[in-house]
Design a protein around this motif. Structure first.
Motif, PDB file in Angstrom:
ATOM      1  N   TYR A 202     108.069  28.002  62.937  1.00  0.00           N
ATOM      2  CA  TYR A 202     106.970  27.771  61.995  1.00  0.00           C
ATOM      3  C   TYR A 202     106.748  28.999  61.112  1.00  0.00           C
ATOM      4  CZ  TYR A 202     102.235  26.792  60.313  1.00  0.00           C
ATOM      5  OH  TYR A 202     101.131  26.593  59.520  1.00  0.00           O
ATOM      6  N   VAL A 293     103.297  28.201  67.901  1.00  0.00           N
ATOM      7  CA  VAL A 293     102.806  26.829  67.837  1.00  0.00           C
ATOM      8  C   VAL A 293     103.820  25.884  68.473  1.00  0.00           C
ATOM      9  CG1 VAL A 293     101.516  27.298  65.719  1.00  0.00           C
ATOM     10  CG2 VAL A 293     103.848  26.384  65.577  1.00  0.00           C
ATOM     11  N   THR A 297     103.433  19.125  67.498  1.00  0.00           N
ATOM     12  CA  THR A 297     102.078  19.104  66.943  1.00  0.00           C
ATOM     13  C   THR A 297     102.058  19.581  65.499  1.00  0.00           C
ATOM     14  OG1 THR A 297     101.215  19.596  69.147  1.00  0.00           O
ATOM     15  CG2 THR A 297      99.721  19.942  67.286  1.00  0.00           C
ATOM     16  N   THR A 298     102.811  20.645  65.227  1.00  0.00           N
ATOM     17  CA  THR A 298     102.756  21.278  63.909  1.00  0.00           C
ATOM     18  C   THR A 298     103.509  20.483  62.858  1.00  0.00           C
ATOM     19  OG1 THR A 298     102.653  23.398  65.071  1.00  0.00           O
ATOM     20  CG2 THR A 298     103.024  23.482  62.706  1.00  0.00           C
ATOM     21  N   ARG A 301     101.335  17.661  61.703  1.00  0.00           N
ATOM     22  CA  ARG A 301     100.299  18.107  60.757  1.00  0.00           C
ATOM     23  C   ARG A 301     100.885  18.376  59.368  1.00  0.00           C
ATOM     24  NH1 ARG A 301      99.113  23.056  59.528  1.00  0.00           N
ATOM     25  NH2 ARG A 301     100.015  23.973  61.408  1.00  0.00           N
ATOM     26  N   CYS A 302     102.083  18.954  59.332  1.00  0.00           N
ATOM     27  CA  CYS A 302     102.708  19.290  58.059  1.00  0.00           C
ATOM     28  C   CYS A 302     103.132  18.046  57.270  1.00  0.00           C
ATOM     29  CB  CYS A 302     103.926  20.184  58.279  1.00  0.00           C
ATOM     30  SG  CYS A 302     103.535  21.834  58.907  1.00  0.00           S
TER      31      CYS A 302
END
Length: 307
Positions: A202, A293, A297-298, A301-302
């Motif tokens: 990330y 992270v 999950t990330t 979101r992105c």
């Protein structure tokens, strides 16, 4: 130096996926931040600068007088690199050489963002002192950029990172987020490599590493923070596995996604099978610990705003 110095950082490639995060992280930490960009210098804290014009670049740096330069700008897409190698090589090597030499002369802390593609992927995981053996023009250019950076000053720092992902302005801005574009296009069959192992990392975590390196080098005067250091995500996926995960997160069909386990030697641009980076030096020797992270999950979101 005093802990209360007015800290100034210059970030190249500041309109890109990594550069935006680095810029925002330094702003949040209270630094005076100037980002250099070329095509998209249309936001606060960004100024337009052609890095291939050395007179313009020197004038800009002298006006800003930064304590640190984080050099994110590069042609980092291997396929694009092969199409225009002359321009890409100049940007990746000669621009880096000029910036590194200028920073050394002016006593500016210089961080070069490099890549796991300096390795051939045959003997992972790679420590910082492993011998590079890039397979393609992009990797060769970044290795050469490392060499000119080290030649300019032993006090400079090279941060190698693997495949990056993060918040994007368009899906095709990044090699991970573009997978959603392929998934959504159900009318076209898409072959996804299921051989080469990647460690998606990330950009916000990379930005935190850059900040901590600059804070400790400049605020705490830790002059031993130089040389080469690695930072990488720890979750591993092939391109096919990432695509299947992204599709499952958003309940999208995958009938058109084809698993490719063929010989990667037939690819237009050679890529390492597994160039895993050993990141232990960052924590053990440099004392920098990043609470990374979670990819699932990330990336959700992105990507969720693109559905």
């Amino acid at each position: 130096m005093s802990l209360n110095i007015n800290k100034t950082v210059l970030i190249t490639g500041a309109s890109g996926v990594l550069g935006r995060q680095v810029t925002n992280r330094f702003i949040d930490a209270g630094w005076d931040v100037t980002g250099l960009a070329y095509n998209r210098a249309n936001k606060k804290h960004l100024i337009r600068c052609d890095l291939t014009n050395f007179d313009e670049t020197d004038k800009t740096i002298r006006e800003i007088q930064p304590h640190a330069i984080v050099h994110c700008a590069a042609e980092r897409k291997p396929d694009v690199f092969e199409k225009d190698p002359k321009h890409s090589m100049f940007l990746n090597v000669e621009v880096t050489r000029h910036l590194a030499e200028f920073a050394a002369k002016e006593n500016i802390f210089f961080i070069l963002i490099s890549t796991d593609y300096v390795f051939d992927g045959k003997n992972p995981p790679y420590k910082e002192d492993a011998t590079p053996n890039p397979l393609q023009a992009y990797g060769k250019s970044k290795y050469e950029a490392e060499l000119v950076t080290q030649k300019a000053s032993k006090n400079h720092l090279i941060l190698r990172v693997p495949l990056l992902y993060g918040e994007v302005e368009s899906l095709d801005e990044n090699a991970v987020t573009i997978l959603l574009k392929n998934i959504k296009n159900t009318d076209t069959r898409a072959k996804m490599d299921d051989v080469q192992t990647r460690y998606p990392t990330y950009v916000g975590d990379v930005a935190e590493v850059c900040l901590q390196l600059c804070e400790q080098r400049i605020k705490q005067n830790r002059t031993e923070l130089h040389g080469i250091v690695h930072f990488s995500g720890t979750q591993k996926y092939t391109k096919f596995q990432m695509a299947i995960l992204i599709a499952s997160l958003f309940h999208l069909p995958i009938d058109h996604i084809e698993r490719d386990q063929g010989s990667v030697s037939n690819a237009n641009v050679q890529r390492p099978d597994n160039a895993a980076l050993d990141s232990s030096k960052l924590s053990h020797d440099f004392g920098i610990h990043i609470d990374q992270v979670n990819f699932e999950t990330t990336i959700r979101r992105c990507l969720e705003s693109f559905l």
